[in-house]
Design a protein around this motif. Structure first.
Motif, mmCIF file in Angstrom:
data_model
loop_
_atom_site.group_PDB
_atom_site.id
_atom_site.type_symbol
_atom_site.label_atom_id
_atom_site.label_comp_id
_atom_site.label_asym_id
_atom_site.label_seq_id
_atom_site.Cartn_x
_atom_site.Cartn_y
_atom_site.Cartn_z
ATOM 1 N N CYS A 210 0.824 -1.206 0.000
ATOM 2 C CA CYS A 210 0.000 0.000 0.000
ATOM 3 C C CYS A 210 0.862 1.261 0.000
ATOM 4 C CB CYS A 210 -0.955 -0.016 1.185
ATOM 5 S SG CYS A 210 -2.296 -1.226 0.968
ATOM 6 N N ARG A 211 2.019 1.202 0.643
ATOM 7 C CA ARG A 211 2.957 2.335 0.539
ATOM 8 C C ARG A 211 3.378 2.527 -0.913
ATOM 9 N NH1 ARG A 211 5.131 -0.390 5.173
ATOM 10 N NH2 ARG A 211 4.649 0.737 7.104
ATOM 11 N N ARG A 212 3.664 1.418 -1.588
ATOM 12 C CA ARG A 212 4.065 1.475 -2.994
ATOM 13 C C ARG A 212 2.966 2.096 -3.848
ATOM 14 N NH1 ARG A 212 1.246 -0.442 -6.975
ATOM 15 N NH2 ARG A 212 0.744 -2.205 -5.620
ATOM 16 N N ALA A 213 1.705 1.693 -3.612
ATOM 17 C CA ALA A 213 0.594 2.210 -4.410
ATOM 18 C C ALA A 213 0.431 3.718 -4.224
ATOM 19 C CB ALA A 213 -0.695 1.480 -4.035
ATOM 20 N N VAL A 214 0.588 4.191 -2.991
ATOM 21 C CA VAL A 214 0.494 5.631 -2.728
ATOM 22 C C VAL A 214 1.608 6.380 -3.456
ATOM 23 C CG1 VAL A 214 0.752 7.398 -0.946
ATOM 24 C CG2 VAL A 214 -0.708 5.410 -0.531
ATOM 25 N N ARG A 215 2.812 5.888 -3.355
ATOM 26 C CA ARG A 215 3.943 6.556 -3.996
ATOM 27 C C ARG A 215 3.782 6.603 -5.504
ATOM 28 N NH1 ARG A 215 7.936 3.206 -0.067
ATOM 29 N NH2 ARG A 215 7.979 4.680 1.696
ATOM 30 N N MET A 216 3.191 5.566 -6.078
ATOM 31 C CA MET A 216 3.008 5.562 -7.532
ATOM 32 C C MET A 216 1.984 6.612 -7.950
ATOM 33 S SD MET A 216 3.438 1.586 -8.688
ATOM 34 C CE MET A 216 3.946 2.038 -10.342
ATOM 35 N N GLN A 217 0.920 6.794 -7.179
ATOM 36 C CA GLN A 217 -0.043 7.841 -7.509
ATOM 37 C C GLN A 217 0.579 9.228 -7.371
ATOM 38 O OE1 GLN A 217 -3.036 7.222 -8.943
ATOM 39 N NE2 GLN A 217 -2.272 5.113 -8.864
ATOM 40 N N ILE A 218 1.381 9.418 -6.343
ATOM 41 C CA ILE A 218 2.079 10.696 -6.175
ATOM 42 C C ILE A 218 3.030 10.934 -7.337
ATOM 43 C CG2 ILE A 218 3.754 11.943 -4.745
ATOM 44 C CD1 ILE A 218 2.391 10.612 -2.310
ATOM 45 N N GLY A 219 3.715 9.883 -7.761
ATOM 46 C CA GLY A 219 4.625 10.000 -8.895
ATOM 47 C C GLY A 219 3.916 10.388 -10.181
ATOM 48 N N LEU A 220 2.624 10.064 -10.274
ATOM 49 C CA LEU A 220 1.833 10.424 -11.446
ATOM 50 C C LEU A 220 1.162 11.792 -11.301
ATOM 51 C CD1 LEU A 220 0.206 6.952 -12.172
ATOM 52 C CD2 LEU A 220 1.887 8.131 -13.593
ATOM 53 N N GLY A 221 1.444 12.472 -10.190
ATOM 54 C CA GLY A 221 0.964 13.846 -10.039
ATOM 55 C C GLY A 221 -0.158 14.042 -9.048
ATOM 56 N N ALA A 222 -0.491 13.030 -8.251
ATOM 57 C CA ALA A 222 -1.599 13.170 -7.300
ATOM 58 C C ALA A 222 -1.271 14.192 -6.223
ATOM 59 C CB ALA A 222 -1.911 11.825 -6.657
ATOM 60 N N GLN A 223 -2.203 15.115 -5.979
ATOM 61 C CA GLN A 223 -2.052 16.124 -4.931
ATOM 62 C C GLN A 223 -2.766 15.722 -3.650
ATOM 63 O OE1 GLN A 223 -3.670 19.427 -7.208
ATOM 64 N NE2 GLN A 223 -1.617 20.244 -7.552
ATOM 65 N N VAL A 224 -3.604 14.719 -3.733
ATOM 66 C CA VAL A 224 -4.297 14.157 -2.579
ATOM 67 C C VAL A 224 -4.414 12.660 -2.841
ATOM 68 C CG1 VAL A 224 -6.593 14.526 -3.583
ATOM 69 C CG2 VAL A 224 -6.367 14.344 -1.121
ATOM 70 N N ILE A 225 -4.511 11.866 -1.779
ATOM 71 C CA ILE A 225 -4.632 10.422 -1.931
ATOM 72 C C ILE A 225 -6.013 9.994 -1.456
ATOM 73 C CG2 ILE A 225 -3.807 8.166 -1.116
ATOM 74 C CD1 ILE A 225 -1.950 9.494 -3.139
ATOM 75 N N LYS A 226 -6.634 9.111 -2.230
ATOM 76 C CA LYS A 226 -7.920 8.527 -1.858
ATOM 77 C C LYS A 226 -7.753 7.017 -1.771
ATOM 78 C CE LYS A 226 -12.643 7.812 -3.531
ATOM 79 N NZ LYS A 226 -13.519 7.885 -4.730
ATOM 80 N N PHE A 227 -8.382 6.422 -0.764
ATOM 81 C CA PHE A 227 -8.362 4.961 -0.682
ATOM 82 C C PHE A 227 -9.742 4.445 -0.312
ATOM 83 C CE2 PHE A 227 -7.661 6.043 3.746
ATOM 84 C CZ PHE A 227 -8.239 5.008 4.477
ATOM 85 N N ALA A 228 -9.989 3.183 -0.636
ATOM 86 C CA ALA A 228 -11.267 2.545 -0.349
ATOM 87 C C ALA A 228 -11.167 1.797 0.971
ATOM 88 C CB ALA A 228 -11.646 1.592 -1.476
#
Length: 449
Positions: A206-224
């Motif tokens: 899950c840390r990896r998934a967050v970092r990948m979204q940030i790497g793609l430009g995410a300014q906020v993180i959403k999770f289910a």
């Protein structure tokens, strides 16, 4: 033979030095816009003012004066003396990417539409949202690269749309609400799985998934945190992610300076997300006394998205959603209003959000009447979509009120929305960052139009 090139070089250097010593011409004075407001709610939560002037320069509020100030030479004048003026509205939960509010059309086009088609839809959705008076949105799920490109194009003034704070893809456990392979035939599921980077299992993943979204430009993180109504899997609305997974992804996002939104229906998922330090709970369909106590202890925000279960239930009953969604839509719609009433009565912090994309883009303001039905006053519902939403975003110093130094995001309506909140469903004037995009109900020209 060598002297001529050397002399030319020396002359060039001397000319450059002389140019560097010559002071540049003074920049032209920025053209100001004067807005004459009949009634001005410049700071939601405080009483409105009568007969005021807002002066806008360089996309920001430069001054707010009592009375109708005469425009300076060369300034533009916007006459809103017969209108109620307030800050641009903020929607904390939208999905601009792709077809919104028409699930059957989206399902039928899934195999013959690609990202280029979806970007065209996203631009239409962004414009409709802006013209409805929403000058800032938090986009909580769409193609990460596409939404980032849309965000940047709006920021640079290439196209018209609201300021976007984007999340990219929702982080989800395998088989959870954000797993794009749910309900797909094997061949299609394999193709989706090969490119899917937002699913995770276990804290490290899950840390990896967050970092990948940030790497793609995410300014906020959403999770289910829990199941969802619209995912094509009969998994219910219960908790889907472990406490360890939630803490890992929230801590990772916070370390990168990103706030975190939890999609959550069941109280068990909401409670776990609050314990883990989430910033907003979006939906919050099932809320009990323990959940309310956690909201208040943690200082987290509830984004109720009241229009979403109402819309989803109507869509499910009409047959435009898969059969697996029907019992989930029934359960969510039955519980949401009571839960939100209890949260509002208990003083849980509320920020405005709609989940537009489930409902149609441009209909965002219909959420206000539902908030009032759940126990909010019209004034508090407006505050939830302005200064409180800005606070929840961590941008209260930039947006949410009409104050000196803040973005000139301004809207106007006929009548008094603090008395009749449905007035916000018909916005007459919209200014975004100092540019008028709608006036007297008519769309204004834009550089890219």
């Amino acid at each position: 033979m060598m002297m001529k090139p050397i002399m030319m070089a020396v002359a060039t250097v001397l000319a450059s030095a002389a140019t560097a010593q010559t002071p540049p011409p003074a920049p032209a004075a920025a053209k100001a816009t004067y807005i004459h407001a009949g009634t001005l709610l410049d700071r939601p939560g405080q009483p409105p003012r009568r007969a005021a002037t807002i002066i806008v320069r360089d996309g920001k509020v430069a001054e707010v004066r009592d009375g109708y100030a005469a425009p300076e030479p060369g300034a533009a004048l916007v006459d809103l003396k017969d209108r109620f003026v307030l800050p641009g509205l903020i929607d904390m939960h939208v999905h601009l990417w792709g077809i919104g509010g028409d699930p059957m059309r989206a399902r039928l086009g899934r195999l013959n539409r690609d990202g280029y088609d979806e970007m065209v839809e996203a631009q239409k959705n962004a414009r409709a949202t802006l013209e409805a008076g929403f000058t800032t949105v938090r986009d909580l799920g769409g193609d990460p690269r596409g939404v980032r490109a849309l965000r940047d194009a709006i920021d640079t003034g290439v196209i018209a749309g609201p300021t976007i704070i984007n999340a990219g893809r929702m982080v989800s456990v395998t088989g959870g609400h954000g797993d794009g392979t749910n309900g797909l035939a094997e061949d299609f599921a394999d193709a989706v799985h090969a490119h899917q980077i937002n699913t995770c299992d276990g804290p490290d993943d899950c840390r990896r998934a967050v970092r990948m979204q940030i790497g793609l430009g995410a300014q906020v993180i959403k999770f289910a945190a829990t199941g969802g109504v619209l995912s094509n899997v009969a998994g219910g609305l219960g908790r889907q992610m472990t406490a360890e997974e939630m803490r890992a992804l929230i801590d990772t996002a916070h370390a990168f300076g990103r706030k975190v939104a939890a999609h959550s229906h069941a109280s068990a998922g909401t409670d776990a997300a609050l314990e883990a330090g989430v910033d907003t709970i979006d939906h919050g369909t099932f809320i009990d006394d323990k959940t309310i106590a956690l909201f208040k202890a943690k200082g987290a925000w509830l984004v109720p998205t009241m229009i979403a279960p109402v819309t989803a239930l109507a869509q499910a009953r009409s047959g435009v959603l898969p059969a697996a969604t029907i019992p989930k839509a029934e359960a969510a719609a039955a519980a949401a209003l009571d839960s939100h009433r209890r949260a509002i009565a208990a003083g849980v912090k509320i920020a405005f959000g709609t989940d537009s994309g489930v409902s149609r883009h441009g209909d965002n303001a219909k959420e206000f009447a539902l908030m009032v039905r759940a126990g909010m006053t019209p004034a508090n519902a407006i505050r939830a979509a302005t200064i409180d939403a800005a606070d929840a975003l961590g941008r209260r110093d930039q947006i949410g009120s009409i104050e000196v130094g803040k973005a000139a995001d301004i809207v106007a309506v006929a009548g008094d929305p603090t008395v009749d909140v449905t007035r916000l469903e018909s916005v007459d004037f919209v200014m975004h960052r100092g540019i008028t995009v709608k006036q007297r109900g008519q769309r204004q020209s834009f550089p890219a139009d």
